[in-house]
Design a protein around this motif. Structure first.
Motif, PDB file in Angstrom:
ATOM      1  N   TYR A 375       0.827  -1.210   0.000  1.00 59.92           N
ATOM      2  CA  TYR A 375       0.000   0.000   0.000  1.00 59.92           C
ATOM      3  C   TYR A 375       0.859   1.257   0.000  1.00 59.92           C
ATOM      4  O   TYR A 375       2.001   1.253   0.459  1.00 59.92           O
ATOM      5  CB  TYR A 375      -0.954   0.019   1.204  1.00 59.92           C
ATOM      6  CG  TYR A 375      -0.290   0.311   2.535  1.00 59.92           C
ATOM      7  CD1 TYR A 375      -0.031   1.618   2.947  1.00 59.92           C
ATOM      8  CD2 TYR A 375       0.051  -0.722   3.419  1.00 59.92           C
ATOM      9  CE1 TYR A 375       0.563   1.891   4.167  1.00 59.92           C
ATOM     10  CE2 TYR A 375       0.643  -0.457   4.649  1.00 59.92           C
ATOM     11  CZ  TYR A 375       0.892   0.855   5.016  1.00 59.92           C
ATOM     12  OH  TYR A 375       1.486   1.125   6.223  1.00 59.92           O
ATOM     13  N   VAL A 376       0.278   2.333  -0.524  1.00 59.09           N
ATOM     14  CA  VAL A 376       0.801   3.694  -0.362  1.00 59.09           C
ATOM     15  C   VAL A 376      -0.390   4.568  -0.001  1.00 59.09           C
ATOM     16  O   VAL A 376      -1.339   4.690  -0.796  1.00 59.09           O
ATOM     17  CB  VAL A 376       1.480   4.239  -1.636  1.00 59.09           C
ATOM     18  CG1 VAL A 376       2.011   5.652  -1.375  1.00 59.09           C
ATOM     19  CG2 VAL A 376       2.604   3.340  -2.086  1.00 59.09           C
ATOM     20  N   HIS A 377      -0.366   5.158   1.177  1.00 57.25           N
ATOM     21  CA  HIS A 377      -1.452   6.014   1.649  1.00 57.25           C
ATOM     22  C   HIS A 377      -0.960   7.455   1.721  1.00 57.25           C
ATOM     23  O   HIS A 377       0.101   7.723   2.310  1.00 57.25           O
ATOM     24  CB  HIS A 377      -1.940   5.536   3.011  1.00 57.25           C
ATOM     25  CG  HIS A 377      -2.578   4.179   2.973  1.00 57.25           C
ATOM     26  ND1 HIS A 377      -2.745   3.384   4.076  1.00 57.25           N
ATOM     27  CD2 HIS A 377      -3.110   3.480   1.922  1.00 57.25           C
ATOM     28  CE1 HIS A 377      -3.352   2.251   3.730  1.00 57.25           C
ATOM     29  NE2 HIS A 377      -3.575   2.283   2.428  1.00 57.25           N
ATOM     30  N   ILE A 378      -1.719   8.347   1.132  1.00 59.14           N
ATOM     31  CA  ILE A 378      -1.252   9.716   0.889  1.00 59.14           C
ATOM     32  C   ILE A 378      -2.277  10.720   1.401  1.00 59.14           C
ATOM     33  O   ILE A 378      -3.477  10.580   1.136  1.00 59.14           O
ATOM     34  CB  ILE A 378      -1.029   9.952  -0.623  1.00 59.14           C
ATOM     35  CG1 ILE A 378      -0.025   8.933  -1.182  1.00 59.14           C
ATOM     36  CG2 ILE A 378      -0.565  11.378  -0.888  1.00 59.14           C
ATOM     37  CD1 ILE A 378      -0.027   8.860  -2.698  1.00 59.14           C
ATOM     38  N   MET A 379      -1.799  11.736   2.106  1.00 60.56           N
ATOM     39  CA  MET A 379      -2.613  12.911   2.437  1.00 60.56           C
ATOM     40  C   MET A 379      -1.986  14.129   1.771  1.00 60.56           C
ATOM     41  O   MET A 379      -0.777  14.351   1.892  1.00 60.56           O
ATOM     42  CB  MET A 379      -2.681  13.125   3.951  1.00 60.56           C
ATOM     43  CG  MET A 379      -3.600  12.170   4.678  1.00 60.56           C
ATOM     44  SD  MET A 379      -3.903  12.632   6.409  1.00 60.56           S
ATOM     45  CE  MET A 379      -2.510  11.840   7.221  1.00 60.56           C
ATOM     46  N   ARG A 399      -0.447  -2.349 -10.475  1.00 59.82           N
ATOM     47  CA  ARG A 399       0.367  -3.478 -10.024  1.00 59.82           C
ATOM     48  C   ARG A 399      -0.278  -4.229  -8.860  1.00 59.82           C
ATOM     49  O   ARG A 399       0.250  -5.235  -8.395  1.00 59.82           O
ATOM     50  CB  ARG A 399       1.754  -2.996  -9.587  1.00 59.82           C
ATOM     51  CG  ARG A 399       2.655  -2.544 -10.713  1.00 59.82           C
ATOM     52  CD  ARG A 399       4.092  -2.340 -10.222  1.00 59.82           C
ATOM     53  NE  ARG A 399       4.231  -1.237  -9.280  1.00 59.82           N
ATOM     54  CZ  ARG A 399       4.489  -1.371  -7.984  1.00 59.82           C
ATOM     55  NH1 ARG A 399       4.582  -2.574  -7.445  1.00 59.82           N
ATOM     56  NH2 ARG A 399       4.631  -0.308  -7.216  1.00 59.82           N
ATOM     57  N   GLY A 400      -1.393  -3.701  -8.361  1.00 56.18           N
ATOM     58  CA  GLY A 400      -2.071  -4.340  -7.241  1.00 56.18           C
ATOM     59  C   GLY A 400      -1.796  -3.700  -5.901  1.00 56.18           C
ATOM     60  O   GLY A 400      -2.246  -4.198  -4.866  1.00 56.18           O
ATOM     61  N   VAL A 401      -1.059  -2.593  -5.898  1.00 57.16           N
ATOM     62  CA  VAL A 401      -0.794  -1.854  -4.659  1.00 57.16           C
ATOM     63  C   VAL A 401      -2.032  -1.037  -4.298  1.00 57.16           C
ATOM     64  O   VAL A 401      -2.672  -0.441  -5.177  1.00 57.16           O
ATOM     65  CB  VAL A 401       0.426  -0.929  -4.827  1.00 57.16           C
ATOM     66  CG1 VAL A 401       0.649  -0.085  -3.585  1.00 57.16           C
ATOM     67  CG2 VAL A 401       1.670  -1.744  -5.152  1.00 57.16           C
ATOM     68  N   GLU A 402      -2.388  -1.016  -3.004  1.00 56.69           N
ATOM     69  CA  GLU A 402      -3.510  -0.189  -2.560  1.00 56.69           C
ATOM     70  C   GLU A 402      -3.033   1.263  -2.455  1.00 56.69           C
ATOM     71  O   GLU A 402      -2.312   1.627  -1.536  1.00 56.69           O
ATOM     72  CB  GLU A 402      -4.034  -0.651  -1.205  1.00 56.69           C
ATOM     73  CG  GLU A 402      -5.226   0.179  -0.737  1.00 56.69           C
ATOM     74  CD  GLU A 402      -5.698  -0.192   0.655  1.00 56.69           C
ATOM     75  OE1 GLU A 402      -6.818  -0.732   0.777  1.00 56.69           O
ATOM     76  OE2 GLU A 402      -4.937   0.044   1.617  1.00 56.69           O
ATOM     77  N   VAL A 403      -3.438   2.086  -3.410  1.00 57.21           N
ATOM     78  CA  VAL A 403      -3.078   3.503  -3.417  1.00 57.21           C
ATOM     79  C   VAL A 403      -4.313   4.299  -3.019  1.00 57.21           C
ATOM     80  O   VAL A 403      -5.345   4.241  -3.700  1.00 57.21           O
ATOM     81  CB  VAL A 403      -2.580   3.954  -4.801  1.00 57.21           C
ATOM     82  CG1 VAL A 403      -2.211   5.438  -4.770  1.00 57.21           C
ATOM     83  CG2 VAL A 403      -1.380   3.127  -5.239  1.00 57.21           C
ATOM     84  N   ILE A 404      -4.232   5.009  -1.910  1.00 57.43           N
ATOM     85  CA  ILE A 404      -5.349   5.819  -1.428  1.00 57.43           C
ATOM     86  C   ILE A 404      -4.893   7.264  -1.309  1.00 57.43           C
ATOM     87  O   ILE A 404      -3.875   7.563  -0.664  1.00 57.43           O
ATOM     88  CB  ILE A 404      -5.863   5.332  -0.066  1.00 57.43           C
ATOM     89  CG1 ILE A 404      -6.338   3.880  -0.151  1.00 57.43           C
ATOM     90  CG2 ILE A 404      -7.009   6.221   0.410  1.00 57.43           C
ATOM     91  CD1 ILE A 404      -6.852   3.327   1.172  1.00 57.43           C
ATOM     92  N   LEU A 405      -5.649   8.151  -1.922  1.00 58.02           N
ATOM     93  CA  LEU A 405      -5.431   9.591  -1.817  1.00 58.02           C
ATOM     94  C   LEU A 405      -6.491  10.178  -0.896  1.00 58.02           C
ATOM     95  O   LEU A 405      -7.691   9.992  -1.120  1.00 58.02           O
ATOM     96  CB  LEU A 405      -5.537  10.252  -3.187  1.00 58.02           C
ATOM     97  CG  LEU A 405      -4.362  10.085  -4.142  1.00 58.02           C
ATOM     98  CD1 LEU A 405      -4.772  10.502  -5.544  1.00 58.02           C
ATOM     99  CD2 LEU A 405      -3.169  10.907  -3.684  1.00 58.02           C
ATOM    100  N   LEU A 406      -6.051  10.890   0.143  1.00 60.63           N
ATOM    101  CA  LEU A 406      -6.962  11.541   1.069  1.00 60.63           C
ATOM    102  C   LEU A 406      -6.824  13.043   0.882  1.00 60.63           C
ATOM    103  O   LEU A 406      -5.773  13.620   1.152  1.00 60.63           O
ATOM    104  CB  LEU A 406      -6.607  11.123   2.501  1.00 60.63           C
ATOM    105  CG  LEU A 406      -7.713  11.217   3.553  1.00 60.63           C
ATOM    106  CD1 LEU A 406      -7.384  10.328   4.740  1.00 60.63           C
ATOM    107  CD2 LEU A 406      -7.876  12.642   4.017  1.00 60.63           C
ATOM    108  N   LEU A 407      -7.898  13.664   0.403  1.00 64.34           N
ATOM    109  CA  LEU A 407      -7.889  15.070  -0.006  1.00 64.34           C
ATOM    110  C   LEU A 407      -8.946  15.864   0.766  1.00 64.34           C
ATOM    111  O   LEU A 407      -9.792  15.279   1.437  1.00 64.34           O
ATOM    112  CB  LEU A 407      -8.162  15.161  -1.515  1.00 64.34           C
ATOM    113  CG  LEU A 407      -7.201  14.360  -2.414  1.00 64.34           C
ATOM    114  CD1 LEU A 407      -7.753  14.278  -3.830  1.00 64.34           C
ATOM    115  CD2 LEU A 407      -5.815  14.986  -2.413  1.00 64.34           C
TER     116      LEU A 407
END
Length: 525
Positions: A375-379, A399-407
């Motif tokens: 995962y990559v979790h981003i604020m 690629r199957g990585v959990e990428v979450i953008l928190l805006l």
């Protein structure tokens, strides 16, 4: 003379005495004036030379074609190339001269020369430990290769024995910040993008004045944009009257200010060489939720104690000495940093300079995305991406990585909010998950990945942070605070609404049109 300290904090600003009038006559005013003169001149020339219009048109087309060929073969970011192509094709004369003016960087040549000189003189000021680097390489060769690149771009060695405390809100950082300031004995260095009088700055200023009176070397530096609406032009003089050394970075100069892009967006506090703070929190009341501007203000910061503080000490002194000839770093770096022997992991404080070819802020983010496994979790408060960063986000998700953008759920500016919306569809189509913070505004700049590495700092996911500003951040690998960063992300996520393709389709037409139109010039904003 005894100073009268008020219980709510010391205040120096008289109502209404800001730098708005002064700022109107800055570079912005000069550009408007020159643009008006050019329009009138061109109109007069075309009226006089109507019979030569075919020749003028042919020459303009040829001139634009030459510029387009040169532009396509330049080193400019591909997304910015598209913007300049549109500008030149729509405004053949003005667009070409605007491009030449900006790319020649006339107003920043002296600044660039001085920054290059400072970086060159201090690049090896803090020796890198080969033993630490070897241990880091054995633990994670990919992260270690990133560390080698970061060292290449400046004095950013990798450290052990540094304790990192994570603050999930501005209020948390502020409380600890006051405690640490009161304990200062030798020096206090503060470098912030925004300083505004109120509860937060009042309490800080009261401590700074007391410490200065005790003989502590207190230095404050803030960006010159504060004088537009927050502080008067002579505010540094007022602080100096309290014994506080103070500077504005790139102050606005009537009809001559050329510092438009290269703002000092960094947030650094260093105390006695052993404690440092970094993160997104400026010195104004909304950052600690004492003033509600856009709902609840979500921001983050970190406090470092140990060897890595030396890099923040050096980074501050590098900026402080831009307009001076004296290098004070050997003196201040000699103060003990008190290694935190029980602290785990590795820490790399780093700065990103817009005047070199190393886009360090963007490349650190992209490297984390490219090496991520789970995962990559981003604020981030803003989402204004070039093609490379958008591709990195999408590729990680594909690629199957959990990428979450928190805006943000409540935006602070209409145009950046609309621009962010233009990225939603392509990101969602690749599997990137997007959430908006319902209670208010997210100002945090956080990357956390795979329970092993994280970044907390000042670097937004937008053109200004990634290309146009002086920035800084703290990279962490396997430090004790990383689980807390991820836990805070999850807690914040629970207060968010999820964005879907359906919500994108139902977005207001005005927002969509604003985003589509402004995306043309987004790289220049």
């Amino acid at each position: 003379m005894q100073t009268d300290y008020k219980s709510k904090g010391l205040r120096l600003l008289k109502k209404g005495q800001t730098g708005i009038i002064h700022a109107v006559f800055s570079r912005f005013g000069l550009i408007l004036l020159l643009l008006a003169i050019q329009i009138l001149t061109l109109f007069s020339i075309f009226r006089w030379a109507e019979r030569f219009l075919p020749h003028i048109f042919g020459g303009t087309v040829l001139f634009s074609a030459i510029m387009v060929i040169g532009l396509l073969n330049s080193k400019i970011n591909p997304t910015a190339k598209i913007t300049w192509l549109i500008v030149i094709m729509l405004l053949p004369v003005f667009g070409v001269f605007l491009f030449i003016y900006i790319q020649s960087d006339i107003g920043h040549r002296a600044l660039k020369k001085r920054v290059d000189q400072i970086i060159g003189e201090t690049k090896e000021r803090i020796p890198a430990s080969e033993d630490v680097m070897e241990r880091f390489s054995r633990e994670d060769r990919g992260a270690a290769s990133l560390a080698r690149y970061m060292r290449r771009s400046g004095c950013h060695p990798v450290y052990e024995k540094t304790a990192v405390t994570y603050f999930p809100l501005g209020e948390d950082k502020f409380a600890e910040m006051l405690r640490q300031l009161k304990a200062a004995e030798h020096f206090i260095f503060m470098e912030y993008f925004i300083v505004e009088e109120g509860i937060m700055w009042g309490q800080i200023l009261e401590i700074l004045a007391e410490k200065a009176a005790q003989g502590v070397d207190v230095r404050v530096m803030y960006d010159g944009t504060c004088e537009f609406a927050l502080l008067p032009h002579d505010y540094p003089k007022r602080l100096r009257a309290l014994g506080i050394k103070c500077k504005m970075f790139a102050p606005v100069t009537p009809f001559a200010s050329t510092h438009y892009n290269y703002r000092d967006h960094r947030k650094i506090l260093v105390i006695d060489g052993h404690t440092a703070f970094n993160g997104g929190i400026n010195l104004a009341d909304e950052y600690i939720n004492q003033k509600a501007r856009f709902g609840h203000w979500k921001d983050t910061a970190v406090m470092l104690k140990g060897e890595a503080v030396k890099t923040f000490t050096l980074m501050f002194l590098q900026m402080w000495s831009i307009d001076e000839k004296t290098d004070e770093s050997p003196h201040f770096l000699a103060y003990p940093s008190f290694p935190a022997k029980e602290a785990k992991g590795y820490v790399i404080p780093y700065g990103d300079c817009p005047l070199d070819d190393d886009k360090l802020g963007e490349r650190v983010y992209m490297d984390i995305l490219n090496r991520s496994l789970e995962y990559v979790h981003i604020m981030s408060p803003y989402l204004i991406l070039d093609g490379e960063t958008e591709t990195a986000l999408r590729f990680a998700a594909e690629r199957g990585v959990e990428v979450i953008l928190l805006l943000p759920g409540i935006p602070d500016k209409a145009i950046p909010y609309a621009l962010a919306k233009t990225h939603y569809s392509p990101l969602l189509s690749s599997g990137v998950k997007i959430y908006e913070y319902t209670p208010g505004f997210v100002h945090a700049k956080v990357f956390v990945s795979d329970d092993r590495e994280a970044v907390v700092g000042t670097i937004n996911l937008d053109y200004r942070s990634l290309y146009h500003h002086f920035e800084c951040a703290t990279y962490m690998y396997a430090t004790d605070c990383i689980p807390k960063i991820e836990a805070d992300f999850q807690a914040t996520l629970s207060k968010c609404r999820q964005v879907t393709m359906e919500t994108v389709r139902r977005e207001r037409l005005r927002v969509k049109l604003t985003g589509y139109l402004m995306k043309v010039v987004a790289p220049l904003m």
